[in-house]
Scaffold this motif. Structure first.
Motif, short mmCIF file in Angstrom:
data_model
loop_
_atom_site.label_atom_id
_atom_site.label_comp_id
_atom_site.label_asym_id
_atom_site.label_seq_id
_atom_site.Cartn_x
_atom_site.Cartn_y
_atom_site.Cartn_z
N ASP A 155 50.27 45.77 39.42
CA ASP A 155 49.06 46.58 39.25
C ASP A 155 48.35 46.77 40.59
OD1 ASP A 155 49.63 46.58 36.59
OD2 ASP A 155 48.32 44.89 36.12
N SER A 156 47.41 47.71 40.59
CA SER A 156 46.60 47.93 41.78
C SER A 156 45.73 46.71 42.05
CB SER A 156 45.73 49.17 41.60
OG SER A 156 44.85 49.32 42.70
N LEU A 157 45.63 46.34 43.32
CA LEU A 157 44.84 45.18 43.70
C LEU A 157 43.41 45.56 44.08
CD1 LEU A 157 47.43 43.17 45.84
CD2 LEU A 157 46.73 42.78 43.47
N ALA A 158 43.00 46.78 43.76
CA ALA A 158 41.62 47.19 44.06
C ALA A 158 40.66 46.46 43.13
CB ALA A 158 41.48 48.70 43.89
N PRO A 159 39.49 46.05 43.64
CA PRO A 159 38.51 45.36 42.78
C PRO A 159 38.06 46.24 41.62
CG PRO A 159 37.95 45.14 45.11
CD PRO A 159 39.05 46.15 45.03
N ASP A 160 37.95 45.66 40.43
CA ASP A 160 37.48 46.41 39.28
C ASP A 160 36.03 46.06 39.00
OD1 ASP A 160 37.61 43.88 38.28
OD2 ASP A 160 39.29 44.26 36.93
N LEU A 161 35.49 46.55 37.90
CA LEU A 161 34.09 46.34 37.57
C LEU A 161 33.76 44.87 37.37
CD1 LEU A 161 33.40 49.35 35.16
CD2 LEU A 161 32.75 49.10 37.58
N ARG A 162 34.70 44.10 36.81
CA ARG A 162 34.44 42.68 36.59
C ARG A 162 34.31 41.95 37.93
NH1 ARG A 162 39.40 41.45 32.72
NH2 ARG A 162 40.29 42.83 34.30
N VAL A 163 35.15 42.31 38.88
CA VAL A 163 35.07 41.68 40.20
C VAL A 163 33.76 42.05 40.88
CG1 VAL A 163 36.13 41.58 42.49
CG2 VAL A 163 37.57 41.60 40.46
#
Length: 597
Positions: free
Chosen positions: A142-150
């Protein structure tokens, strides 16, 4: 799973079904059938091997975060002391203490949010640079970009950080008597022993927590060093590994071994620089495919006892593998070119299998495996043990079938040659120079092979230490960061003390004190802080190092040499950081220091 169901519900239902089915297959399973079914979430299997390393990462991040909070709190406390006259004027003009606290806390919150934003940008840069490494080590696509939870967690930690390093200095700044703050105009206004002790306690805490990370890093580095020195039992130099990859849906019902892999092997053998090449279903220390055979042996010496179970790795290998990997024989011979599909079927086992088989009271010479249609396999050799699954794990029982003898109609052809095949190549030069030629050969033979993976055997060995290496590299980064932050805190505290004691130091020098005495005095004060932090850190490291036991190999969690070496390193680095402000203090001009007051 259906919405609202849990792993426990699934386990209970499937285990109940298993208990009802087991009696129907008792004879087939010889009474060794599983008693229950253990379901596992698919996502958990993806990070199973990396979970300990990730937990260590979380612990390291938490420790580094606490160190940073303590460091910034110390700096904010020093800044509050410098602003005491300003704060006293604000209170005199009508500002409430709660309003002063809110103002200072808001400043801390802005500082924390700004640091979080900078850290988020830096983290995104690190993820993009090391994307390939992270996806390989953590088995993530998966993409390692930060999501909303991070991002939400980052915002929450920013607020908590502001509370930790902002409220205490703000509260202490409003507790100073107004009269003394307004009357005194020197740099020592409002300076109190209590605040000095708080700053010292924060520096001691930073040093102690830094030592915990340094000890963990030292233990893991010694583990990696020990793993690199373990005799593998086979050669890795000048060896290339090809894992052919083709779309299975396109070749449904096709025998890939005869249609694709064997022709590829013949083409590879003709390349310049290839000394030997062979097929195998699984190379040592390779993660992924594995075929296991469970055998139930009767104990001839104790007929009344239940049958003994031997779980062995089942492999099919070509005769060339001994030359490629330099496998040593303990007894008998390895496969050779005389082993053909029409000759006597032969197999080779390792010493781990031979020892278990002999323990049942039977001779390994009489062992045979039925391949179907009257084809029986006999043991012709016993290999010396070598590390197969992991460097830090002992050799497992293994049965090797001769790949050149197997036919598609044989019983073990499907779980071996048809399931998974790899090519091992020994070269006479740098193996990486051969990779372009291999790519060209595979593209010419079949364009579907272009997605095949090619690695050196040295890289395979390196990847097998993935969990330890990942944890070691991460802790190297965090331990170095923690040490720098702690040393910066020590340096900042001493620099602040030197600025506060400028008049005192000038008086001492004016009364005849040597500059060396000033340096020794400040270094002694720094040494006390370092020693106190080291004692606390050794205690914490002694308690927390047991959490790393699953990573360690060749070194004990409470290794005294590592504890001692890291402690000495920390003390030396701390004294070096303290020497700079101490030396600067010794160069104070007595006349200028006295005039400044």
């Amino acid at each position: 799973m259906r919405d609202g169901s849990s792993i426990g519900m699934v386990r209970t239902e499937l285990s109940g079904i298993q208990k009802r089915l087991a009696p129907f297959y008792d004879k087939l399973l010889y009474g060794h059938g599983p008693a229950r079914v253990e379901p596992v979430r698919y996502r958990d299997t993806l990070v199973k091997d990396a979970r300990p390393a990730l937990l260590a990462l979380v612990l390291a991040v938490t420790i580094l975060w606490l160190i940073a909070c303590a460091n910034v709190a110390s700096l904010m406390l020093a800044r509050a002391v410098a602003r005491q006259r300003e704060i006293a004027v604000r209170v005199t003009l009508g500002a409430s203490r709660w309003r002063i606290v809110r103002q200072l806390f808001t400043e801390s919150l802005l500082l924390s949010v700004a640091g979080a934003a900078a850290g988020l940008a830096l983290a995104q840069l690190v993820l993009s640079v090391f994307k390939k490494t992270f996806t390989a080590r953590l088995n993530m696509t998966d993409s390692l970009a930060p999501d909303l939870r991070v991002l939400a967690a980052l915002l929450a930690l920013s607020v908590v950080s502001a509370v930790l390093f902002g409220l205490l200095p703000a509260w202490l700044a409003t507790r100073v008597p107004l009269e003394s703050s307004l009357r005194q105009g020197s740099s020592q206004a409002g300076y109190s022993r209590r605040r000095h002790h708080i700053q010292q306690a924060m520096v001691v805490a930073e040093i102690g927590l830094s030592l915990v990370l340094l000890v963990a890093c030292g233990l893991l580095l010694r583990t990696v060093f020990a793993l690199r020195r373990v005799p593998l039992g086979f050669r890795t130099d000048h060896v290339l590994v090809i894992e052919p990859k083709v779309p299975r849906s396109k070749y449904h019902g096709v025998d890939l071994n005869t249609a694709l892999y064997r022709p590829l092997l013949e083409r590879v053998k003709l390349l310049h620089g290839v000394r030997a090449a062979g097929l195998t279903t699984e190379l040592p220390l390779r993660r992924g495919f594995s075929s296991q055979l469970s055998l139930y042996l009767k104990r001839s010496q104790n007929p009344g006892k239940s049958q003994q179970r031997i779980d062995a790795r089942l492999m099919a290998v070509g005769p060339e593998l001994q030359q490629i990997l330099g496998l040593r024989m303990y007894q008998g011979r390895f496969f050779n070119q005389q082993d053909t599909p029409d000759s006597q079927l032969v197999a080779v086992v390792n010493r781990a299998f031979a020892n278990l088989y002999s323990a049942s009271g039977q001779s390994i010479d009489k062992f045979s495996i039925g391949m179907g249609k009257g084809r029986q396999t006999k043991i012709v050799g016993v290999m010396d043990d070598f590390h197969q699954a992991a460097i830090d794990k002992p050799s497992m029982p293994e049965i090797d079938l001769c790949a050149s003898q197997l036919r598609p109609t044989d019983g073990f052809y499907q779980p071996t040659m048809q399931a998974h095949v790899e090519l091992a190549i020994r070269t006479s030069e740098d193996p990486t120079n051969l990779i372009p030629d291999l790519r060209r050969v595979m593209a010419d033979l079949n364009p579907d092979l272009q997605a095949s993976n090619i690695q050196t055997m040295d890289q395979v060995v390196e990847d097998s230490m993935g969990s330890q290496l990942l944890a070691a590299h991460l802790l190297e980064l965090f331990a170095a960061s923690a040490l720098l932050v702690a040393l910066a805190g020590l340096y900042g505290l001493l620099a602040y003390l030197v600025a506060q004691r400028t008049r005192e130091l000038g008086v001492r020098l004016a009364l005849g004190a040597q500059r060396r005495n000033i340096v020794d005095m400040l270094l002694a004060q720094a040494g006390k802080l370092l020693l106190a932090g080291a004692i606390i850190g050794v205690g914490l490291a002694f308690l927390s190092s047991r959490m790393l036991s699953s990573f360690l190999y060749g070194v004990k969690p409470h290794d005294l040499a590592t504890l001692g070496g890291v402690t000495v390193l920390l003390l030396l680095c701390g004294l070096a950081a303290a020497y700079v402000p101490a030396r600067r203090a010794s160069r104070v001009d007595p006349m200028q220091a006295l005039r400044s007051e």
